[in-house]
Design a protein around this motif. Sequence first.
Motif, PDB file in Angstrom:
ATOM      1  N   UNK A 173       0.838  -1.193   0.000  1.00 14.84           N
ATOM      2  CA  UNK A 173       0.000   0.000   0.000  1.00 14.84           C
ATOM      3  C   UNK A 173       0.877   1.250   0.000  1.00 14.84           C
ATOM      4  N   UNK A 174       0.485   2.205  -0.808  1.00 17.80           N
ATOM      5  CA  UNK A 174       1.268   3.422  -0.966  1.00 17.80           C
ATOM      6  C   UNK A 174       2.255   3.364  -2.115  1.00 17.80           C
ATOM      7  N   UNK A 175       2.458   2.180  -2.658  1.00 20.25           N
ATOM      8  CA  UNK A 175       3.400   2.006  -3.747  1.00 20.25           C
ATOM      9  C   UNK A 175       2.809   2.346  -5.104  1.00 20.25           C
ATOM     10  N   UNK A 176       3.603   2.077  -6.137  1.00 20.97           N
ATOM     11  CA  UNK A 176       3.216   2.421  -7.504  1.00 20.97           C
ATOM     12  C   UNK A 176       3.454   1.245  -8.450  1.00 20.97           C
ATOM     13  N   UNK A 177       2.668   1.213  -9.499  1.00 16.89           N
ATOM     14  CA  UNK A 177       2.852   0.289 -10.607  1.00 16.89           C
ATOM     15  C   UNK A 177       2.495   1.007 -11.892  1.00 16.89           C
ATOM     16  N   UNK A 185      -6.583  11.609  -9.332  1.00 19.61           N
ATOM     17  CA  UNK A 185      -5.481  12.139  -8.543  1.00 19.61           C
ATOM     18  C   UNK A 185      -4.427  11.111  -8.205  1.00 19.61           C
ATOM     19  N   UNK A 186      -4.728   9.828  -8.433  1.00 15.48           N
ATOM     20  CA  UNK A 186      -3.755   8.765  -8.139  1.00 15.48           C
ATOM     21  C   UNK A 186      -3.297   8.035  -9.406  1.00 15.48           C
ATOM     22  N   UNK A 236      -0.120   4.024 -11.827  1.00 14.70           N
ATOM     23  CA  UNK A 236      -0.923   3.927 -10.611  1.00 14.70           C
ATOM     24  C   UNK A 236      -0.047   4.262  -9.408  1.00 14.70           C
ATOM     25  N   UNK A 237      -0.367   5.336  -8.735  1.00 11.15           N
ATOM     26  CA  UNK A 237       0.373   5.781  -7.559  1.00 11.15           C
ATOM     27  C   UNK A 237      -0.524   5.707  -6.327  1.00 11.15           C
ATOM     28  N   UNK A 238       0.109   5.768  -5.166  1.00 13.52           N
ATOM     29  CA  UNK A 238      -0.628   5.741  -3.892  1.00 13.52           C
ATOM     30  C   UNK A 238      -1.630   4.590  -3.871  1.00 13.52           C
ATOM     31  N   UNK A 239      -1.168   3.428  -4.232  1.00 15.43           N
ATOM     32  CA  UNK A 239      -2.067   2.283  -4.337  1.00 15.43           C
ATOM     33  C   UNK A 239      -2.628   1.876  -2.976  1.00 15.43           C
ATOM     34  N   UNK A 240      -3.864   1.413  -3.009  1.00 18.75           N
ATOM     35  CA  UNK A 240      -4.584   0.994  -1.812  1.00 18.75           C
ATOM     36  C   UNK A 240      -4.976  -0.480  -1.953  1.00 18.75           C
ATOM     37  N   UNK A 241      -5.176  -1.164  -0.847  1.00 21.05           N
ATOM     38  CA  UNK A 241      -5.615  -2.565  -0.941  1.00 21.05           C
ATOM     39  C   UNK A 241      -6.885  -2.724  -1.781  1.00 21.05           C
ATOM     40  N   UNK A 242      -7.757  -1.748  -1.762  1.00 23.52           N
ATOM     41  CA  UNK A 242      -8.986  -1.852  -2.543  1.00 23.52           C
ATOM     42  C   UNK A 242      -8.757  -1.696  -4.044  1.00 23.52           C
TER      43      UNK A 242
END
Length: 122
Positions: free
Chosen positions: A14-18, A66-67, A83-89
Amino acid sequence: EVQLVESGGGLVQAGGSLRLSCVVSGFTFDDYAIGWFRQAPGKEREGVACISRRDGSTDYADSVKGRFTITSDNAKNTVYLQMNSLKPEDTAVYYCAAETFTGWCGGAFGSWGQGTQVTVSS
């Protein structure tokens, strides 16, 4: 024959990027749109982002604004989803698809890739 091939999925905290890539081929014209969609287990498929090659306009789902950023490299026939600021959802299988009837993001997407898994751990 229109073909779309996704890549770039994986496991991230979480918080990472792809960055996902969608290589498109088989088009004989330039007026089409590429959309990114996702489907999580037990949930309906939802649209995430879209870009039209007609004018470069983009559209995003509220949940990713925004992400996530969708871009197109026309010379490489590739559409990217940063994809930035990734969340579990955000965990889901991500698909890219082509809209070739109108070339706009509001049209019907008739050609689909095989999907790439994105897993975001908490």
